[in-house]
Design a protein around this motif. Structure first.
Motif, PDB file in Angstrom:
ATOM      1  N   GLU A  83     -19.309  -0.088  -3.245  1.00 37.96           N
ATOM      2  CA  GLU A  83     -19.727   1.435  -4.516  1.00 37.96           C
ATOM      3  C   GLU A  83     -20.674   0.631  -4.944  1.00 37.96           C
ATOM      4  OE1 GLU A  83     -17.038   3.952  -6.401  1.00 37.96           O
ATOM      5  OE2 GLU A  83     -17.202   1.823  -7.997  1.00 37.96           O
TER       6      GLU A  83
ATOM      7  N   ARG B   7     -22.407   0.516  -8.861  1.00 38.69           N
ATOM      8  CA  ARG B   7     -22.275   1.025  -9.742  1.00 38.69           C
ATOM      9  C   ARG B   7     -23.593   0.862 -10.739  1.00 38.69           C
ATOM     10  NH1 ARG B   7     -16.803  -1.955 -11.117  1.00 38.69           N
ATOM     11  NH2 ARG B   7     -15.542  -0.768  -9.391  1.00 38.69           N
TER      12      ARG B   7
ATOM     13  N   VAL C   9     -20.136   1.235 -17.302  1.00 38.26           N
ATOM     14  CA  VAL C   9     -20.611   2.116 -16.531  1.00 38.26           C
ATOM     15  C   VAL C   9     -21.018   3.444 -16.321  1.00 38.26           C
ATOM     16  CG1 VAL C   9     -19.710   3.044 -13.823  1.00 38.26           C
ATOM     17  CG2 VAL C   9     -19.587   0.314 -14.866  1.00 38.26           C
TER      18      VAL C   9
ATOM     19  N   ARG D  54     -21.628   6.138 -11.057  1.00 38.13           N
ATOM     20  CA  ARG D  54     -20.968   5.310  -9.550  1.00 38.13           C
ATOM     21  C   ARG D  54     -21.128   5.994  -8.206  1.00 38.13           C
ATOM     22  NH1 ARG D  54     -15.499   2.194 -10.531  1.00 38.13           N
ATOM     23  NH2 ARG D  54     -15.505   2.696 -12.501  1.00 38.13           N
TER      24      ARG D  54
END
Length: 139
Positions: A91, A93, A100, A103
């Motif tokens: 992933e 981000r 964050v 994502r």
């Protein structure tokens, strides 16, 4: 401004990603590389490793096995996680001022490309990181 020897723009990012990719199929192997071989060259706190500890690990005083590797890059975090049946999930981000904001699940190859770009940026700024990456890239 000249490029650091051995770590030019795109070709070396591709080479670095290929080196990181080779023979690594689990989170533990990436954790060993990033928290072990490259740890001295990377800024403090850039790599975090989360371990899963079973009862035997706790009784023996061991860390357990790595299940998450989180790499804090410039304006993004890169995470590898052990998914179902030991499959590695990746992933990216997007981070703004420590928050964050998005994502995005990606293939491990895309994650490695992003990591290679971040490592190349660090190497361009830091002599110790550049030396460590050049040692890693040497045959």
């Amino acid at each position: 401004m000249t490029e650091p020897s051995g770590l030019g723009p795109m070709g070396d990012v591709q080479l670095l990603a290929a080196m990181l990719r080779s023979d690594r199929t689990d989170v533990a192997s990436y954790a060993r590389l990033l928290a072990g071989a490259l740890a001295g060259a990377l800024p403090a706190g850039m790599v975090e490793v989360e371990h899963k500890r079973g009862l035997a690990d706790r009784m023996a005083g061991r860390e357990g096995r790595p299940v998450v590797v989180l790499v804090h890059g410039q304006d993004r975090d890169l995470e590898l996680r052990e998914g179902a049946r030991g499959v590695v999930e990746a992933e990216i981000r997007q981070v703004v001022r420590g928050v964050v904001i998005s994502r995005r699940p990606v293939a491990v190859d895309q994650w490695l490309e992003a990591l290679a770009v971040d490592l190349s940026r660090i190497a361009a700024r830091d002599a110790a990181a550049r030396d460590a990456l050049e040692r890693l890239l040497r045959p």
